[in-house]
Design an enzyme around this catalytic site. Structure first.
Site, PDB file in Angstrom:
ATOM      1  N   ARG A  46      44.440 -18.379 -52.370  1.00  0.00           N
ATOM      2  CA  ARG A  46      43.618 -19.332 -51.614  1.00  0.00           C
ATOM      3  C   ARG A  46      42.178 -18.829 -51.495  1.00  0.00           C
ATOM      4  O   ARG A  46      41.230 -19.602 -51.578  1.00  0.00           O
ATOM      5  CB  ARG A  46      44.217 -19.555 -50.229  1.00  0.00           C
ATOM      6  CG  ARG A  46      45.534 -20.328 -50.294  1.00  0.00           C
ATOM      7  CD  ARG A  46      46.011 -20.623 -48.898  1.00  0.00           C
ATOM      8  NE  ARG A  46      47.303 -21.286 -48.896  1.00  0.00           N
ATOM      9  CZ  ARG A  46      47.913 -21.692 -47.788  1.00  0.00           C
ATOM     10  NH1 ARG A  46      47.345 -21.503 -46.621  1.00  0.00           N
ATOM     11  NH2 ARG A  46      49.082 -22.282 -47.839  1.00  0.00           N
ATOM     12  N   ASP A 157      43.596 -29.528 -33.425  1.00  0.00           N
ATOM     13  CA  ASP A 157      43.992 -28.527 -34.414  1.00  0.00           C
ATOM     14  C   ASP A 157      42.892 -27.471 -34.442  1.00  0.00           C
ATOM     15  O   ASP A 157      41.765 -27.722 -34.016  1.00  0.00           O
ATOM     16  CB  ASP A 157      44.150 -29.170 -35.802  1.00  0.00           C
ATOM     17  CG  ASP A 157      44.996 -28.324 -36.743  1.00  0.00           C
ATOM     18  OD1 ASP A 157      46.194 -28.633 -36.915  1.00  0.00           O
ATOM     19  OD2 ASP A 157      44.469 -27.330 -37.298  1.00  0.00           O
TER      20      ASP A 157
END
Ligand SMILES: C[S@@+](CC[C@H](N)C(=O)[O-])C[C@H]1O[C@@H](n2cnc3c(N)ncnc32)[C@H](O)[C@@H]1O
Length: 286
Positions: A46, A157
């Site tokens: 990633r 979030d």
């Protein structure tokens, strides 16, 4: 030689153990997420994509920019690092038994007390990812009370990039396949350019308020106390002590008699919490 194939290119580099430990430490302290060594390859992959986007040539260059830089860019990149590391998998009507229980058992009880009609019924999706969970909740409430019913969904979030997508409320038709057809017809509209995208109608989007909230923060500063809170498929990434701290903080924002939903693979067994189990993964606030 093609730069991607040269030996010192990012494609050939590995995160050193010390670099991985630096990331582990930062992520655990700031997001609560444990990154066991088994996740090293995932983190490497990633980060590699992130470095490519930034045009950087090595993990060490990136990590000194993030952790040694004292400027605005370093602070910004710390947020992007969190975006990169968090796992955001979610679906509409994920773990559908929760929504059946909500509709068949909990909403009739709340309605009998005047919630949704005489007073606002408030629900919080506390790790909402790209929005599938809060929009599912909004559709269930709209079906029960009508779209003009007195209810609100709060959705938060830690990751800015998922919140941006959630606020847009745009999804591929493939993703929206998990929504029953009758609800899709009522609450979603096709994109004018017919590019395989659908969007929630304004009347549903207006029912959901999005904001950034890190569950590790000491104080959540929510505007209201909730009738129900969804905290699903997030505490699984935290250690037991962090899980207990977070659930205790969440409970401060649930009314006595209100409900907490956890993910089906999450457990609070043995923790000291002001909750009683109603059915597995659905709890009542004492
Ligand atoms: C796997 S998704 C779950 C989404 C949704 N609740 C569901 O069950 O489908 C986990 C989400 O938790 C968020 N997250 C991770 N750590 C967090 C924290 N410390 N505070 C708030 N959200 C966090 C991630 O960004 C991610 O979007």
């Amino acid at each position: 030689m093609d730069s991607e194939a040269s030996n010192d290119s990012i494609y050939c580099q590995k995160l050193t153990n010390a670099e991985f430990a630096q990331i582990q430490d930062y992520i655990q302290k700031n997001c609560g997420i444990r990154l066991p060594v088994t996740k090293k390859n995932m983190v490497e992959g990633r980060l590699r994509r992130r470095l490519k986007t930034l045009g950087m040539g090595s993990y060490s260059e990136y990590l000194s920019m993030v952790f040694e830089g004292e400027d605005h860019l370093a602070e910004q990149e710390k947020l992007s690092l969190i975006d990169v590391i968090t796992t955001n998998k979610t679906d509409f009507f994920r773990e559908p038994k929760h929504f059946s229980y909500m509709n068949d058992v909990l909403l009739p009880q709340l309605e009998a007390e005047g919630a949704g009609t005489k007073r606002c019924l408030n629900v919080w999706s506390s790790a909402c990812s790209t929005g599938e969970e809060p929009y599912t909740i909004a559709m269930v409430l709209a079906e029960y009370f009508g779209v003009d019913g007195d209810f609100r969904v709060f959705a938060s979030d830690i990751s800015y990039s998922v919140l941006e997508r959630a606020i847009n409320g745009v999804y591929t038709e493939e993703k929206a396949q998990d929504i029953p057809l009758s609800l899709k017809k009522k609450y979603l509209m096709r994109s004018k350019s017919r590019n395989g995208l659908v969007r929630f109608k304004p009347e549903i989007r207006e029912k959901v308020t999005f904001g950034r909230l890190n569950l590790m923060d000491n104080n959540y500063n929510l505007p209201v106390i909730m009738d129900m809170t969804f905290c699903r498929n997030v505490i699984i990434y935290f250690d037991t002590e962090t899980q207990q701290n977070i659930i205790n903080k969440i409970c401060r924002y649930i009314m006595p008699g209100g409900n907490l939903f956890l993910g089906h693979s999450e457990s609070v067994h043995g923790m000291n919490l002001p909750l009683e189990v109603i059915v597995p993964t659905i709890f009542r606030r004492k």
